[in-house]
Design a protein around this motif. Structure first.
Motif, PDB file in Angstrom:
ATOM      1  N   ARG A   1      54.739  45.939  27.658  1.00  0.00           N
ATOM      2  CA  ARG A   1      53.807  46.040  29.013  1.00  0.00           C
ATOM      3  C   ARG A   1      52.323  45.849  28.717  1.00  0.00           C
ATOM      4  N   ARG A   2      51.649  45.805  27.476  1.00  0.00           N
ATOM      5  CA  ARG A   2      50.194  45.771  27.130  1.00  0.00           C
ATOM      6  C   ARG A   2      49.957  44.228  27.176  1.00  0.00           C
ATOM      7  N   VAL A   3      51.232  43.283  27.008  1.00  0.00           N
ATOM      8  CA  VAL A   3      51.103  41.913  26.983  1.00  0.00           C
ATOM      9  C   VAL A   3      51.279  41.213  28.502  1.00  0.00           C
ATOM     10  N   VAL A   4      52.038  41.935  29.194  1.00  0.00           N
ATOM     11  CA  VAL A   4      52.410  41.603  30.733  1.00  0.00           C
ATOM     12  C   VAL A   4      50.934  41.848  31.242  1.00  0.00           C
ATOM     13  N   ASN A   5      50.288  43.068  31.050  1.00  0.00           N
ATOM     14  CA  ASN A   5      49.257  43.561  31.791  1.00  0.00           C
ATOM     15  C   ASN A   5      48.065  42.715  31.368  1.00  0.00           C
ATOM     16  N   ALA A   6      47.848  42.241  30.098  1.00  0.00           N
ATOM     17  CA  ALA A   6      46.964  41.298  29.805  1.00  0.00           C
ATOM     18  C   ALA A   6      47.078  39.826  30.212  1.00  0.00           C
ATOM     19  N   ALA A   7      48.252  39.419  30.270  1.00  0.00           N
ATOM     20  CA  ALA A   7      48.503  38.055  31.034  1.00  0.00           C
ATOM     21  C   ALA A   7      48.065  38.237  32.601  1.00  0.00           C
ATOM     22  N   ARG A   8      48.406  39.359  33.411  1.00  0.00           N
ATOM     23  CA  ARG A   8      48.192  39.394  34.664  1.00  0.00           C
ATOM     24  C   ARG A   8      46.640  39.554  34.868  1.00  0.00           C
ATOM     25  N   ALA A   9      46.013  40.208  34.078  1.00  0.00           N
ATOM     26  CA  ALA A   9      44.615  40.347  34.003  1.00  0.00           C
ATOM     27  C   ALA A   9      43.772  39.100  34.029  1.00  0.00           C
ATOM     28  N   SER A  10      44.310  38.177  33.135  1.00  0.00           N
ATOM     29  CA  SER A  10      43.857  37.105  32.696  1.00  0.00           C
ATOM     30  C   SER A  10      44.005  35.956  33.827  1.00  0.00           C
ATOM     31  N   ILE A  11      45.060  35.880  34.579  1.00  0.00           N
ATOM     32  CA  ILE A  11      45.590  35.110  35.711  1.00  0.00           C
ATOM     33  C   ILE A  11      44.581  35.474  36.856  1.00  0.00           C
ATOM     34  N   ALA A  12      44.681  36.891  37.084  1.00  0.00           N
ATOM     35  CA  ALA A  12      43.596  37.241  37.964  1.00  0.00           C
ATOM     36  C   ALA A  12      42.087  36.950  37.990  1.00  0.00           C
ATOM     37  N   ALA A  13      41.728  36.865  36.603  1.00  0.00           N
ATOM     38  CA  ALA A  13      40.472  36.582  36.479  1.00  0.00           C
ATOM     39  C   ALA A  13      40.381  35.009  36.718  1.00  0.00           C
ATOM     40  N   ILE A  14      40.960  34.206  36.436  1.00  0.00           N
ATOM     41  CA  ILE A  14      40.828  32.928  36.725  1.00  0.00           C
ATOM     42  C   ILE A  14      40.932  32.635  38.273  1.00  0.00           C
ATOM     43  N   GLU A  15      41.779  33.367  39.095  1.00  0.00           N
ATOM     44  CA  GLU A  15      41.903  33.323  40.556  1.00  0.00           C
ATOM     45  C   GLU A  15      40.505  33.948  40.953  1.00  0.00           C
ATOM     46  N   VAL A  16      40.151  34.906  40.473  1.00  0.00           N
ATOM     47  CA  VAL A  16      38.815  35.143  41.246  1.00  0.00           C
ATOM     48  C   VAL A  16      37.826  34.538  40.811  1.00  0.00           C
ATOM     49  N   ALA A  17      37.654  33.777  39.824  1.00  0.00           N
ATOM     50  CA  ALA A  17      36.487  32.796  39.244  1.00  0.00           C
ATOM     51  C   ALA A  17      36.517  31.489  40.196  1.00  0.00           C
ATOM     52  N   LEU A  18      37.976  31.308  40.740  1.00  0.00           N
ATOM     53  CA  LEU A  18      37.832  29.992  41.540  1.00  0.00           C
ATOM     54  C   LEU A  18      37.481  30.420  42.803  1.00  0.00           C
ATOM     55  N   ALA A  19      37.688  31.479  43.339  1.00  0.00           N
ATOM     56  CA  ALA A  19      37.283  32.111  44.552  1.00  0.00           C
ATOM     57  C   ALA A  19      36.031  32.446  44.861  1.00  0.00           C
ATOM     58  N   THR A  20      35.343  32.716  43.524  1.00  0.00           N
ATOM     59  CA  THR A  20      33.894  33.142  43.611  1.00  0.00           C
ATOM     60  C   THR A  20      33.029  31.937  43.525  1.00  0.00           C
ATOM     61  N   ALA A  21      33.401  31.033  42.942  1.00  0.00           N
ATOM     62  CA  ALA A  21      32.450  29.909  42.207  1.00  0.00           C
ATOM     63  C   ALA A  21      32.336  28.919  43.485  1.00  0.00           C
ATOM     64  N   ARG A  22      31.256  28.657  43.732  1.00  0.00           N
ATOM     65  CA  ARG A  22      30.852  27.810  44.849  1.00  0.00           C
ATOM     66  C   ARG A  22      29.275  27.468  44.867  1.00  0.00           C
ATOM     67  N   PRO A  23      28.700  26.345  44.883  1.00  0.00           N
ATOM     68  CA  PRO A  23      27.337  26.005  44.999  1.00  0.00           C
ATOM     69  C   PRO A  23      26.366  27.191  45.414  1.00  0.00           C
ATOM     70  N   GLY A  24      25.566  27.511  44.636  1.00  0.00           N
ATOM     71  CA  GLY A  24      24.751  28.570  45.206  1.00  0.00           C
ATOM     72  C   GLY A  24      25.021  30.086  44.634  1.00  0.00           C
ATOM     73  N   ALA A  25      26.179  30.263  44.331  1.00  0.00           N
ATOM     74  CA  ALA A  25      26.551  31.444  43.694  1.00  0.00           C
ATOM     75  C   ALA A  25      26.303  31.140  42.081  1.00  0.00           C
ATOM     76  N   THR A  26      25.975  32.472  41.398  1.00  0.00           N
ATOM     77  CA  THR A  26      25.583  32.116  40.024  1.00  0.00           C
ATOM     78  C   THR A  26      26.586  32.303  39.047  1.00  0.00           C
ATOM     79  N   CYS A  27      26.153  31.935  37.781  1.00  0.00           N
ATOM     80  CA  CYS A  27      27.108  32.119  36.737  1.00  0.00           C
ATOM     81  C   CYS A  27      27.348  33.608  36.609  1.00  0.00           C
ATOM     82  N   ALA A  28      26.400  34.290  36.763  1.00  0.00           N
ATOM     83  CA  ALA A  28      26.671  35.858  36.800  1.00  0.00           C
ATOM     84  C   ALA A  28      27.506  36.304  37.709  1.00  0.00           C
ATOM     85  N   ASP A  29      27.436  35.995  38.764  1.00  0.00           N
ATOM     86  CA  ASP A  29      28.547  36.298  39.997  1.00  0.00           C
ATOM     87  C   ASP A  29      29.977  35.987  39.498  1.00  0.00           C
ATOM     88  N   VAL A  30      29.896  34.975  38.995  1.00  0.00           N
ATOM     89  CA  VAL A  30      31.588  34.488  38.517  1.00  0.00           C
ATOM     90  C   VAL A  30      31.955  35.386  37.518  1.00  0.00           C
TER      91      VAL A  30
END
Lengths: 394, 394
Positions: free
Chosen positions: B274-303
């Motif tokens: 379960r810990r491996v599955v959870n870590a994979a889900r966390a990583s994938i969700a983190a990439i998705e939120v990075a792609l959704a958050t990043a845009r001109p004007g947003a900051t590195c810190a925001d992402v």
């Protein structure tokens, strides 16, 4: 073995190295030595991670048997897995000191030195190290305003130039890997083949290793140059294909546990012109005279002058150095930065030193490299690779 | 094409870059900029040789259109073959200044600055550059006793963070190479296979390239780690074989003309806990939120904060940075050293920036990396690689 043994060499071997380093510190009255060259860090304790792009250090402290590793928190586990350092030998910093405008990890190095009682001590730095950029040094000096600083130069590089039997065994593994990679490449190289396909085969052979002994990534790319590009040093493969009537050469490394052995061979596709045959003869004769001249007590300059003399007899003037010490290496260089086979280096050779014999010849619009690596023995020198030395004609 | 086009990009593109650099010099009243970071040298004029282990520099001089290259004589031909600099832009030194005790090539850099009339000028140095070790800087400053010196820091790295359309095209080639290398590796990886054999296949794929476009040697080895070694960052492959019940991950690069794109994927051999599955889900969700958050004007810190928030929601505390700018790179790092996806970096994003999104997770005795590279567009962000994001189960 399942994982790398940690570290690669015996306790006695690391004790020998640390003792040499501590003696050199005593010789220049240093209380603390801040080792930032990753090759020297590896030599002293076995640490072997690709983490040197962030500030780190191995601290040798007078009166302290084991070194202190200072680095990024994320890399502490690599200390555990590649060295015998224990928790009390490890200091680390978090990513809020990584490549951000405020603060610098040098503050943690300084704090570690203070904690050992040497805030007023004499601190030796490796001022030739790529991995102590000026800002690192400035921050460290500013954080220790009452300390004295001195340049340790390449002292450690020169100490590690003399290899033990354990190290020579690893160098022989690296040599076997280099030789195999060269065989693979020479079999492939012919007109019509893409440069990148040969380079790919070289890299694969370097990493796959031989006889079940895997290789590691060398410090430099294979230098695979054909035609006019052969006039350049330090370019790697291009987008082209080998062509009829061209000369080409390949310089490559074998790498095992960061120990590296270099080897070059030259080819001509078609009937080689006289100038190519002559350059090949000059290079081969230069290697032979290097092996005949090198022995404990002879100097680097003796070897270089003998090589330059032979090359001149072939009507070629070479002004670049004729070789350099080789051993542990991390990028950017496969050299050891210890000694050079150059008329200006009067350092005496000693048994256990290893040199890339490098009679590389560059002309206006082509070049030719035939090179080998040698080990200085008790009575002379022997090549570490055993591939026939001749111009390969296809 | 037979040889590399020289240089890789159009005249307009280099003119754009030089103009940005000259403007930044004006902003800090610098008369001369001494560029020693080989990535920045490459960015400004196309110079692309593995020669940076010896002191060299590209000098930008106020009022002079073309830069001046200073380096080792043996490397001059590479200047001719990779740049449009001409004879009068080139200064060089012989091997009697290479790694010998006496003298330092900094004297030639100083002489070149004097010859431009700036011996009393304001000279900007890149004090974060690996390839201006302290001794180089000391010699340069001592050779120009009447000059003033200032730190240009990573200003050029930040200027080159914003890529032009020409650069993005090359980055897409690098991305295709990375993606292909990952496919090759994932197909091979299963219990019983040697780590080194997978690494060899990765290197070969990285160099062979795709669709006739060859790859170049990335700045870092593939990080191929299994089991307990996965807890380490920055180790590469070991001597072992993949085993049943283990997790493993692979971080690799595609490199084309020094432009680099990074990609990581994780595997589990057997039924993942379960810990491996959870870590994979966390990583994938983190990439998705990075792609959704990043845009001109947003900051590195925001992402970074968005990524850390999602990871925390999965019950995992991550303290390391979540990514970094990527583009031209030479060893030791594949990062651009421009910006970090870290809560401490408040820099705003701009269209044309590229980042390795790196939600790497390390635990006590294992680790999991699923990462991608993104391009900031006019309206948001898009991934440069298109490999499905999931934990690979074998």
């Amino acid at each position: 073995m399942d994982f790398h043994s940690a570290p690669v060499f015996t306790d006695d071997e690391y004790a020998r190295r640390l003792s040499l380093a501590h003696r050199a510190m005593t010789d220049c009255d240093a209380d603390v030595l801040v080792v930032t060259d990753p090759c020297n860090m590896c030599w002293l304790c076995g640490y072997e991670a690709w983490s040197f792009y962030v500030p780190q250090a191995l601290l040798l402290v007078a009166g302290r048997a084991r070194p202190i590793w200072v680095g990024r928190a994320i890399d502490v586990e690599a200390v555990h897995q590649t060295t015998k350092l224990v928790e009390e030998d490890i200091r680390c910093y978090d990513d809020d000191l990584v490549q951000l405008a405020d603060g610098h990890p040098a503050s943690v190095v300084a704090e570690s030195i203070r904690a050992e009682g040497f805030c007023q001590g004499r601190i030796a730095l490796e001022l030739e190290s790529y991995y102590m950029p000026p800002r690192y040094r400035d921050h460290l000096e500013a954080s220790l305003p009452h300390a004295g600083f001195l340049d340790f130069g390449v002292t450690l590089n020169r100490l590690r130039a003399v290899k033990s039997l354990e190290e020579i065994e690893v160098l022989r593994q690296a040599a076997a890997i280099a030789q195999n990679a060269m065989r693979v490449a020479l079999e492939m190289m012919k007109p019509g083949i893409r440069e990148a396909d040969v380079a790919a085969a070289v890299l694969a052979a370097q990493v796959r290793g031989v006889d079940g002994t895997s290789g590691h990534l060398p410090s430099s790319p294979p230098y695979l140059l054909r035609g006019k590009r052969g006039a350049c040093a330090h370019l790697s493969w291009g987008d082209g294909v080998f062509g009829e009537g061209e000369s080409a050469y390949l310089e490559l490394l074998g790498c095992r546990h960061r120990y590296q052995v270099t080897l070059s061979r030259a080819l001509h596709f078609g009937t080689p012109p006289r100038r190519v045959v002559n350059a090949a003869r000059a290079s081969i004769a230069a290697i032979e005279v290097a092996l005949a001249t090198a022995r404990p007590g002879a100097t680097c300059a003796d070897v270089a002058n003998a090589m330059l003399g032979i090359i001149r007899k072939h009507g070629i003037e070479k002004s670049t150095r004729c070789g350099y010490g080789t051993g542990i290496a991390y990028p950017p260089t496969s050299g050891e930065r210890s000694y050079s086979l150059h008329p200006g280096d009067r350092s005496p050779l000693a048994a256990g030193m290893t040199f890339h014999i490098h009679p590389n010849l560059a002309f206006e619009d082509w070049g030719l490299y035939i090179t080998d690596t040698m080990l200085i023995t008790e009575t002379g020198a022997e090549p570490l690779t055993h591939l026939p030395r001749h111009l390969v004609i296809r």
